[in-house]
Motif scaffolding. Sequence first.
Motif, PDB file in Angstrom:
ATOM      1  N   MET A  33      67.727  33.166  17.426  1.00 55.74           N
ATOM      2  CA  MET A  33      67.590  33.570  16.033  1.00 55.74           C
ATOM      3  C   MET A  33      66.297  32.978  15.516  1.00 55.74           C
ATOM      4  SD  MET A  33      69.119  35.387  13.734  1.00 55.74           S
ATOM      5  CE  MET A  33      70.566  35.735  14.707  1.00 55.74           C
ATOM      6  N   THR A  34      65.507  33.774  14.823  1.00 59.27           N
ATOM      7  CA  THR A  34      64.175  33.333  14.430  1.00 59.27           C
ATOM      8  C   THR A  34      64.126  32.639  13.069  1.00 59.27           C
ATOM      9  OG1 THR A  34      63.740  35.549  13.565  1.00 59.27           O
ATOM     10  CG2 THR A  34      63.015  35.085  15.825  1.00 59.27           C
ATOM     11  N   SER A  35      65.098  32.927  12.201  1.00 64.36           N
ATOM     12  CA  SER A  35      65.063  32.331  10.867  1.00 64.36           C
ATOM     13  C   SER A  35      66.434  32.434  10.208  1.00 64.36           C
ATOM     14  CB  SER A  35      64.036  33.048   9.978  1.00 64.36           C
ATOM     15  OG  SER A  35      64.478  34.366   9.705  1.00 64.36           O
ATOM     16  N   LYS A  36      66.618  31.639   9.164  1.00 60.99           N
ATOM     17  CA  LYS A  36      67.849  31.726   8.382  1.00 60.99           C
ATOM     18  C   LYS A  36      67.998  33.119   7.763  1.00 60.99           C
ATOM     19  CE  LYS A  36      68.807  27.369   6.325  1.00 60.99           C
ATOM     20  NZ  LYS A  36      69.120  26.568   5.145  1.00 60.99           N
ATOM     21  N   LYS A  37      66.886  33.646   7.289  1.00 54.69           N
ATOM     22  CA  LYS A  37      66.923  34.981   6.683  1.00 54.69           C
ATOM     23  C   LYS A  37      67.449  36.001   7.685  1.00 54.69           C
ATOM     24  CE  LYS A  37      64.053  38.248   4.159  1.00 54.69           C
ATOM     25  NZ  LYS A  37      62.737  38.524   3.577  1.00 54.69           N
ATOM     26  N   ARG A  38      66.947  35.943   8.914  1.00 52.10           N
ATOM     27  CA  ARG A  38      67.405  36.874   9.962  1.00 52.10           C
ATOM     28  C   ARG A  38      68.885  36.628  10.278  1.00 52.10           C
ATOM     29  NH1 ARG A  38      66.924  41.788  11.360  1.00 52.10           N
ATOM     30  NH2 ARG A  38      68.926  41.772  12.325  1.00 52.10           N
ATOM     31  N   LEU A  39      69.281  35.362  10.329  1.00 49.36           N
ATOM     32  CA  LEU A  39      70.686  35.026  10.568  1.00 49.36           C
ATOM     33  C   LEU A  39      71.568  35.629   9.485  1.00 49.36           C
ATOM     34  CD1 LEU A  39      72.859  33.316  12.135  1.00 49.36           C
ATOM     35  CD2 LEU A  39      72.388  31.535  10.448  1.00 49.36           C
ATOM     36  N   PHE A  40      71.173  35.457   8.221  1.00 43.48           N
ATOM     37  CA  PHE A  40      71.965  36.002   7.124  1.00 43.48           C
ATOM     38  C   PHE A  40      71.993  37.527   7.165  1.00 43.48           C
ATOM     39  CE2 PHE A  40      71.169  31.984   4.389  1.00 43.48           C
ATOM     40  CZ  PHE A  40      72.149  31.318   5.104  1.00 43.48           C
ATOM     41  N   GLN A  41      70.902  38.138   7.596  1.00 35.70           N
ATOM     42  CA  GLN A  41      70.878  39.598   7.747  1.00 35.70           C
ATOM     43  C   GLN A  41      71.899  40.030   8.799  1.00 35.70           C
ATOM     44  OE1 GLN A  41      69.006  41.776   5.898  1.00 35.70           O
ATOM     45  NE2 GLN A  41      70.008  43.470   6.937  1.00 35.70           N
ATOM     46  N   ASP A  42      71.922  39.336   9.935  1.00 31.21           N
ATOM     47  CA  ASP A  42      72.885  39.663  10.993  1.00 31.21           C
ATOM     48  C   ASP A  42      74.322  39.433  10.531  1.00 31.21           C
ATOM     49  OD1 ASP A  42      70.758  40.304  12.624  1.00 31.21           O
ATOM     50  OD2 ASP A  42      71.364  38.973  14.268  1.00 31.21           O
ATOM     51  N   LEU A  43      74.572  38.324   9.834  1.00 31.18           N
ATOM     52  CA  LEU A  43      75.916  38.058   9.312  1.00 31.18           C
ATOM     53  C   LEU A  43      76.344  39.146   8.329  1.00 31.18           C
ATOM     54  CD1 LEU A  43      75.703  34.204   8.783  1.00 31.18           C
ATOM     55  CD2 LEU A  43      77.229  35.383  10.386  1.00 31.18           C
ATOM     56  N   ALA A  44      75.415  39.559   7.480  1.00 34.00           N
ATOM     57  CA  ALA A  44      75.720  40.636   6.523  1.00 34.00           C
ATOM     58  C   ALA A  44      76.019  41.944   7.252  1.00 34.00           C
ATOM     59  CB  ALA A  44      74.552  40.809   5.541  1.00 34.00           C
TER      60      ALA A  44
END
Length: 154
Positions: free
Chosen positions: A18-29
Amino acid sequence: MDISKILEPQAIKVVGKMTSKKRLFQDLAEIAAGAYELCLEDTFDALQERESLGPTGVGHGVALPHARIEGLSRVVGAFMRLESPMEFDAVDRQPVDLVFALFAPAESGVDHLKALALVSRTMRDADICAKLRSNNDPATLHAILTESPAIKAA
């Protein structure tokens, strides 16, 4: 309340890097939108907004992001195991590889807190975390999380 009531099997994903928290939150969403028919943008925005209040990395490689979502009728969850731990601003400054996100109705009170306490207790169990870290199969991860004898909410 137990985890099997809030975590659907299709709401679990294993990710290499995972490259960033933003990307993580996008995937979780995306996971939550697919599993629970939530609005992707609203879910992502709610996670970002909550995280801006303070990091949800609770230590020992675990993060528990959570958010309240308009129109949701019950507390639901999504779980991700990261094969490569990522920086998350956790309280112990350690990278995170186990992420259990909770989504609650906007007006929820005690149910949201009970679910958060339940997930927190579960993710503090070193044996459960070791089992989660040693498995890549989402069905196995779901079984580990939902069959833990332990840990019931008050």
